[in-house]
Design a protein around this motif. Sequence first.
Motif, PDB file in Angstrom:
ATOM      1  N   TYR A   9       1.572 -44.630 -26.857  1.00  0.00           N
ATOM      2  CA  TYR A   9       2.131 -43.277 -26.893  1.00  0.00           C
ATOM      3  C   TYR A   9       2.749 -42.997 -28.265  1.00  0.00           C
ATOM      4  O   TYR A   9       2.655 -41.878 -28.788  1.00  0.00           O
ATOM      5  N   ALA A  10       3.393 -44.002 -28.851  1.00  0.00           N
ATOM      6  CA  ALA A  10       3.971 -43.827 -30.192  1.00  0.00           C
ATOM      7  C   ALA A  10       2.881 -43.476 -31.204  1.00  0.00           C
ATOM      8  O   ALA A  10       3.100 -42.639 -32.096  1.00  0.00           O
TER       9      ALA A  10
ATOM     10  N   VAL B 211       1.834 -39.781 -30.554  1.00  0.00           N
ATOM     11  CA  VAL B 211       2.881 -38.899 -31.072  1.00  0.00           C
ATOM     12  C   VAL B 211       2.792 -38.796 -32.589  1.00  0.00           C
ATOM     13  O   VAL B 211       2.860 -37.705 -33.174  1.00  0.00           O
ATOM     14  N   SER B 212       2.630 -39.937 -33.241  1.00  0.00           N
ATOM     15  CA  SER B 212       2.563 -39.967 -34.704  1.00  0.00           C
ATOM     16  C   SER B 212       1.368 -39.178 -35.236  1.00  0.00           C
ATOM     17  O   SER B 212       1.486 -38.427 -36.212  1.00  0.00           O
ATOM     18  N   ILE B 213       0.229 -39.319 -34.585  1.00  0.00           N
ATOM     19  CA  ILE B 213      -0.974 -38.589 -35.015  1.00  0.00           C
ATOM     20  C   ILE B 213      -0.765 -37.083 -34.876  1.00  0.00           C
ATOM     21  O   ILE B 213      -1.056 -36.313 -35.793  1.00  0.00           O
ATOM     22  N   LEU B 214      -0.257 -36.657 -33.735  1.00  0.00           N
ATOM     23  CA  LEU B 214      -0.034 -35.221 -33.512  1.00  0.00           C
ATOM     24  C   LEU B 214       0.984 -34.663 -34.504  1.00  0.00           C
ATOM     25  O   LEU B 214       0.815 -33.560 -35.040  1.00  0.00           O
ATOM     26  N   ASP B 215       2.048 -35.417 -34.753  1.00  0.00           N
ATOM     27  CA  ASP B 215       3.070 -34.958 -35.693  1.00  0.00           C
ATOM     28  C   ASP B 215       2.506 -34.838 -37.105  1.00  0.00           C
ATOM     29  O   ASP B 215       2.844 -33.897 -37.847  1.00  0.00           O
TER      30      ASP B 215
ATOM     31  N   LEU C   4      -9.216 -44.989 -23.823  1.00  0.00           N
ATOM     32  CA  LEU C   4      -7.821 -45.269 -24.135  1.00  0.00           C
ATOM     33  C   LEU C   4      -7.544 -45.427 -25.629  1.00  0.00           C
ATOM     34  O   LEU C   4      -6.510 -45.992 -26.012  1.00  0.00           O
ATOM     35  N   GLU C   5      -8.430 -44.967 -26.478  1.00  0.00           N
ATOM     36  CA  GLU C   5      -8.189 -45.002 -27.913  1.00  0.00           C
ATOM     37  C   GLU C   5      -7.215 -43.875 -28.282  1.00  0.00           C
ATOM     38  O   GLU C   5      -7.497 -42.695 -28.047  1.00  0.00           O
ATOM     39  N   PRO C   6      -6.035 -44.202 -28.859  1.00  0.00           N
ATOM     40  CA  PRO C   6      -5.042 -43.169 -29.166  1.00  0.00           C
ATOM     41  C   PRO C   6      -5.578 -42.020 -30.016  1.00  0.00           C
ATOM     42  O   PRO C   6      -5.218 -40.855 -29.781  1.00  0.00           O
TER      43      PRO C   6
ATOM     44  N   ARG D   6      15.300 -45.920 -22.670  1.00  0.00           N
ATOM     45  CA  ARG D   6      15.859 -46.335 -23.963  1.00  0.00           C
ATOM     46  C   ARG D   6      14.752 -46.844 -24.895  1.00  0.00           C
ATOM     47  O   ARG D   6      14.682 -46.470 -26.069  1.00  0.00           O
ATOM     48  N   HIS D   7      13.861 -47.672 -24.367  1.00  0.00           N
ATOM     49  CA  HIS D   7      12.782 -48.233 -25.194  1.00  0.00           C
ATOM     50  C   HIS D   7      11.837 -47.142 -25.696  1.00  0.00           C
ATOM     51  O   HIS D   7      11.430 -47.142 -26.862  1.00  0.00           O
ATOM     52  N   PHE D   8      11.467 -46.203 -24.815  1.00  0.00           N
ATOM     53  CA  PHE D   8      10.578 -45.112 -25.229  1.00  0.00           C
ATOM     54  C   PHE D   8      11.249 -44.237 -26.282  1.00  0.00           C
ATOM     55  O   PHE D   8      10.627 -43.846 -27.276  1.00  0.00           O
ATOM     56  N   ALA D   9      12.522 -43.923 -26.065  1.00  0.00           N
ATOM     57  CA  ALA D   9      13.233 -43.046 -27.003  1.00  0.00           C
ATOM     58  C   ALA D   9      13.393 -43.706 -28.372  1.00  0.00           C
ATOM     59  O   ALA D   9      13.163 -43.077 -29.406  1.00  0.00           O
ATOM     60  N   GLU D  10      13.774 -44.955 -28.382  1.00  0.00           N
ATOM     61  CA  GLU D  10      13.970 -45.656 -29.655  1.00  0.00           C
ATOM     62  C   GLU D  10      12.668 -45.821 -30.424  1.00  0.00           C
ATOM     63  O   GLU D  10      12.668 -45.823 -31.665  1.00  0.00           O
ATOM     64  N   ALA D  11      11.546 -45.947 -29.697  1.00  0.00           N
ATOM     65  CA  ALA D  11      10.243 -46.111 -30.342  1.00  0.00           C
ATOM     66  C   ALA D  11       9.591 -44.779 -30.684  1.00  0.00           C
ATOM     67  O   ALA D  11       8.483 -44.757 -31.229  1.00  0.00           O
ATOM     68  N   LYS D  12      10.269 -43.660 -30.344  1.00  0.00           N
ATOM     69  CA  LYS D  12       9.677 -42.328 -30.534  1.00  0.00           C
ATOM     70  C   LYS D  12       8.288 -42.277 -29.880  1.00  0.00           C
ATOM     71  O   LYS D  12       7.320 -41.782 -30.453  1.00  0.00           O
ATOM     72  N   ALA D  13       8.211 -42.800 -28.663  1.00  0.00           N
ATOM     73  CA  ALA D  13       6.935 -42.900 -27.949  1.00  0.00           C
ATOM     74  C   ALA D  13       6.701 -41.714 -27.028  1.00  0.00           C
ATOM     75  O   ALA D  13       5.907 -41.805 -26.087  1.00  0.00           O
ATOM     76  N   ALA D  14       7.362 -40.621 -27.288  1.00  0.00           N
ATOM     77  CA  ALA D  14       7.153 -39.363 -26.573  1.00  0.00           C
ATOM     78  C   ALA D  14       7.931 -38.297 -27.315  1.00  0.00           C
ATOM     79  O   ALA D  14       8.919 -38.591 -28.006  1.00  0.00           O
ATOM     80  N   HIS D  15       7.482 -37.049 -27.184  1.00  0.00           N
ATOM     81  CA  HIS D  15       8.285 -35.937 -27.679  1.00  0.00           C
ATOM     82  C   HIS D  15       9.329 -35.539 -26.644  1.00  0.00           C
ATOM     83  O   HIS D  15      10.388 -35.010 -26.983  1.00  0.00           O
TER      84      HIS D  15
END
Length: 417
Positions: free
Chosen positions: A285-286, A289-293, A246-248, A314-323
Amino acid sequence: MQIKDVLFARGSGAFFYDDQAAIMAGAPQDGFRYLGEPVTPGFTSIRVPASSLSIGLVLVDGAVVWGDMMSVQYSGAGGRDPLFDIKQISDLASRVIVPRLLDVDASLYLDAHAKIFEPFECERLPLALEYGVSQALLRAAAYLRRTTMAEVLCTEFNLPLPTCPVPIYCQSGDAREINVDKMILKAVDVLPHGLINSRQKFGVGGQTFMEFVKWVAARTREIGRPGYQPVLHFDVYGWIGQEIGLEPLSIADFISRVADTVPGFELNIESPADFGSTQAQIQNYAKIVSILDSRGSRARIVVDERCNTLEDIRHFAEAKAAHLVQIKTPDVGSIGDTARAVLICKANGVGAYVGGSCTETELSAQASVHVSVATQADVMLAKPGMGVDEAFSIVGNEQNRLLSILSRRGAQTETVG
């Protein structure tokens, strides 16, 4: 009031309810069934035929409009509502929802929506109930206004009349190779889902999965028409995290390697890991996402598990925790909340995928088309069922009919103007 009576009809969903925990734990398959004891509460066996409950609103002129209630395939998993119980839902709807329905103006969609879905005994109504009733209400408003369901939503949410189709995503089920061929030959926009829901399908270190990804890309090049370039989308049901940890950073590294095996294709990876709670899912997930970006990767993360309700989204979208957020319609609840979810994703620069489940019905699938087109979601699921032909036909044809009507409506408006 325009609703003078309410009908109920038992029905079946287009696939089966499955005990995800038992399958993840290694329950063996025997033909189409799974062997062993169920683990998730409510399941009497690991695989249960999907059931549904239709609700019909009898309008003052005798017309009847319908909506369908059901749960998703993996009910009770990842923070979802429990397995659908027709008797329980029918009893609650008869006692609580019917009196409310008989006391609203059905032509005012969101107003009726808010009154009918008020909490009962300080608790939110079951999401399956909200989903089915909201479909029926949307059809009632469309019938009374003499418009399409999409136009009702555009009016209620102050959206422009849409003119563009929404890309369609098909899922293969276990008949992967045959169904991938069907998708390619029909030039599906996004494919194939793959149902990578067990260690056997994922393989040691993800090798089996990686080989399947490469095969899908190669097969697309081999039999697809010239210029055909679908998005490759695979649902791995948390198996990357299960298999490699589970290491991002490790998860992002694995996804990057998969993307590197299919150059030229955009790659969606749905549910790479399950971190055990919504908050942990958002945080990790955030990071992925950040690593891939930061690497400029063509891979995108899609969230499903632990992202169920409108507030979760709403929480996932605001945190940019998914594309890309899967807005799993029966888990979100009402059609109104599905529309809100798409708009929240768009406001936060996150992709909106109006999904759902193979356990749905043709009525719920058609309603999902209208909310997808009205809000101009980024992608919508071909449903119901786990085949390709029927679901792609139901969703694709409904979209084409809708866009034809909206095109005529737009031309009429221009003429009047």
